[in-house]
Write an enzyme that holds these catalytic residues in place. Structure first.
Site, PDB file in Angstrom:
ATOM      1  N   PHE A  35       0.833  -1.213   0.000  1.00 41.15           N
ATOM      2  CA  PHE A  35       0.000   0.000   0.000  1.00 41.15           C
ATOM      3  C   PHE A  35       0.870   1.267   0.000  1.00 41.15           C
ATOM      4  O   PHE A  35       0.881   2.049  -0.973  1.00 41.15           O
ATOM      5  CB  PHE A  35      -0.908  -0.074   1.241  1.00 41.15           C
ATOM      6  CG  PHE A  35      -1.558   1.200   1.673  1.00 41.15           C
ATOM      7  CD1 PHE A  35      -2.222   2.027   0.776  1.00 41.15           C
ATOM      8  CD2 PHE A  35      -1.526   1.562   3.020  1.00 41.15           C
ATOM      9  CE1 PHE A  35      -2.840   3.202   1.208  1.00 41.15           C
ATOM     10  CE2 PHE A  35      -2.144   2.730   3.460  1.00 41.15           C
ATOM     11  CZ  PHE A  35      -2.789   3.553   2.548  1.00 41.15           C
ATOM     12  N   THR A  59       2.227  -9.961   0.809  1.00 38.76           N
ATOM     13  CA  THR A  59       0.994  -9.186   0.968  1.00 38.76           C
ATOM     14  C   THR A  59       0.850  -8.106  -0.109  1.00 38.76           C
ATOM     15  O   THR A  59      -0.239  -7.601  -0.320  1.00 38.76           O
ATOM     16  CB  THR A  59       0.922  -8.488   2.352  1.00 38.76           C
ATOM     17  OG1 THR A  59       2.008  -7.571   2.447  1.00 38.76           O
ATOM     18  CG2 THR A  59       1.005  -9.458   3.480  1.00 38.76           C
ATOM     19  N   TYR A 168       5.515  -8.392  15.634  1.00 38.01           N
ATOM     20  CA  TYR A 168       5.584  -7.136  14.884  1.00 38.01           C
ATOM     21  C   TYR A 168       6.275  -6.051  15.726  1.00 38.01           C
ATOM     22  O   TYR A 168       7.217  -5.407  15.271  1.00 38.01           O
ATOM     23  CB  TYR A 168       4.171  -6.710  14.496  1.00 38.01           C
ATOM     24  CG  TYR A 168       4.110  -5.527  13.563  1.00 38.01           C
ATOM     25  CD1 TYR A 168       4.354  -5.678  12.197  1.00 38.01           C
ATOM     26  CD2 TYR A 168       3.813  -4.246  14.029  1.00 38.01           C
ATOM     27  CE1 TYR A 168       4.297  -4.592  11.323  1.00 38.01           C
ATOM     28  CE2 TYR A 168       3.754  -3.161  13.164  1.00 38.01           C
ATOM     29  CZ  TYR A 168       3.991  -3.341  11.817  1.00 38.01           C
ATOM     30  OH  TYR A 168       3.934  -2.264  10.958  1.00 38.01           O
TER      31      TYR A 168
END
Ligand code: UDP
Length: 340
Positions: A35, A59, A168
């Site tokens: 993105f 992804t 993460y």
């Protein structure tokens, strides 16, 4: 592909970004098909850079960058960031490769930790050998569930290092420490931006890859109930992607950020329940919400203190949540129409 909405967005960024820092410069963008990475690819191409986009497509999506493939100053490398080797010298490295959706990275905790440790090490070595500047896409997640909100860069975090999100969080924290170690030991030009929740066209809204706003938009457009976790009182601050990219470019073009950490995000905090309401209103659908349990370690509040970005970069977000949602919804509507 690039449609008129993303094109307008990236043109707006390049108009606002007057510097010529990137013309004819060679840049590497890891996670370039994702993105934020793909918005960076488009913007930097428009600014005249030679762009190498590295992505393992765990992804990222080819549809985000396929329109760039015929261009001579664009190169796509399908490889994992941890294995990447290249003969080219890059002037600037943007290290953005990582899974980012909590539901998805929790299914791939080892890969998430490795992209943010081995992958970061690989990129730092590449930058050190070539004397490139390197910017790391860190995250508001390093603050965990903060007790200080709005949260400044100096806040040390309230993190469960063994919890479900730790792959993460600790990956991002380790990377930040490694970046600072390269800065201290080798004098490398490293810049760290802590990115808060960002949304816009190309943010995935499907299955486990979804982030909250894009999922809500897809649900609203599909006539489904919006899935609010917990009672929806938890907050986030949502930054439209053009504002974020503008901040990233300013951070990469400003020597004062060398060796520094800067928060980039919207200072307007909104509850998840209210954001669901805003999405339903903007879509114009019948209101409907299904509540389900709050996931483990879901931060209760998240909002950046952006005084440092204001001071050093003269940056603050300009796009309101209403305006950003309107554009994002339009983009999703057009994308759905194309798929028919
Ligand atoms: N969330 C939700 N419904 C969803 C997805 C997310 O209520 O379908 C909530 C989630 O629990 C969190 C917030 O929205 O409080 C933001 O979630 P997201 O996955 O976008 O990223 P996060 O900010 O937690 O990293």
């Amino acid at each position: 592909m690039i449609d008129e909405i993303v094109l307008e967005d990236t043109k707006r960024i390049t108009n606002d970004f007057k510097h010529h820092t990137f013309r004819n410069k060679s840049v590497l963008i890891t996670g370039g098909a994702g993105f934020i990475g793909s918005y960076l690819c488009d913007t930097l191409m428009q600014l005249g850079a030679n762009v190498a986009c590295l992505d393992n497509f765990s992804t990222g999506l080819i549809e985000n960058v396929d329109h760039l493939l015929p261009k001579k100053n664009f190169r796509l490398v399908k490889e994992d960031v941890s294995n990447f080797e290249d003969g080219e010298r890059f002037d600037f490295v943007f290290h953005f490769a990582s899974r980012a959706s909590p539901e998805e990275y929790q299914l791939h905790p080892v890969e998430t930790l490795l992209a943010n440790s081995r992958g970061s090490h690989r990129m730092l070595e590449l930058a050190r050998k070539n004397d490139s500047a390197i910017l790391f896409a860190s995250s508001s997640e390093v603050y965990g569930d903060p007790e200080v909100v709005p949260t400044p860069e100096g806040y040390l975090g309230n993190v469960n290092h063994l919890g479900a999100r730790s792959c993460y969080v600790e990956g991002k924290k380790f990377s930040e420490a490694l970046f600072m170690a390269y800065h201290r030991k080798y004098g490398l030009d490293v810049r760290i931006v802590r990115i808060f929740n960002t949304y816009g066209p190309r943010l995935r809204g499907d299955s486990i890859y979804a982030r909250v706003l894009s999922r809500f938009i897809l649900q609203a457009l599909g006539g489904e109930n919006l899935t609010v976790y917990g009672d929806g009182s938890q907050t986030r601050s949502f930054c439209y992607v053009t504002d974020l990219i503008h901040g990233i470019l300013l951070a990469s073009g400003n020597a004062k950020v060398n060796g520094e950490v800067v928060n980039l995000g919207s200072p307007f905090e909104v509850s998840i329940l209210d954001s669901a309401g805003k999405v339903m209103k903007a879509v114009g659908c019948e209101p409907g919400i299904s509540f389900s349990p709050l996931p483990e370690d879901d931060p209760q509040r998240r909002c950046p203190d952006i005084r440092k970005a204001k001071e050093i970069l003269a940056w603050e977000p300009k796009v309101s949540l209403e305006k950003g949602l309107e554009r994002t919804i339009l983009w999703f509507r057009k994308r759905m129409k194309r798929a028919l």
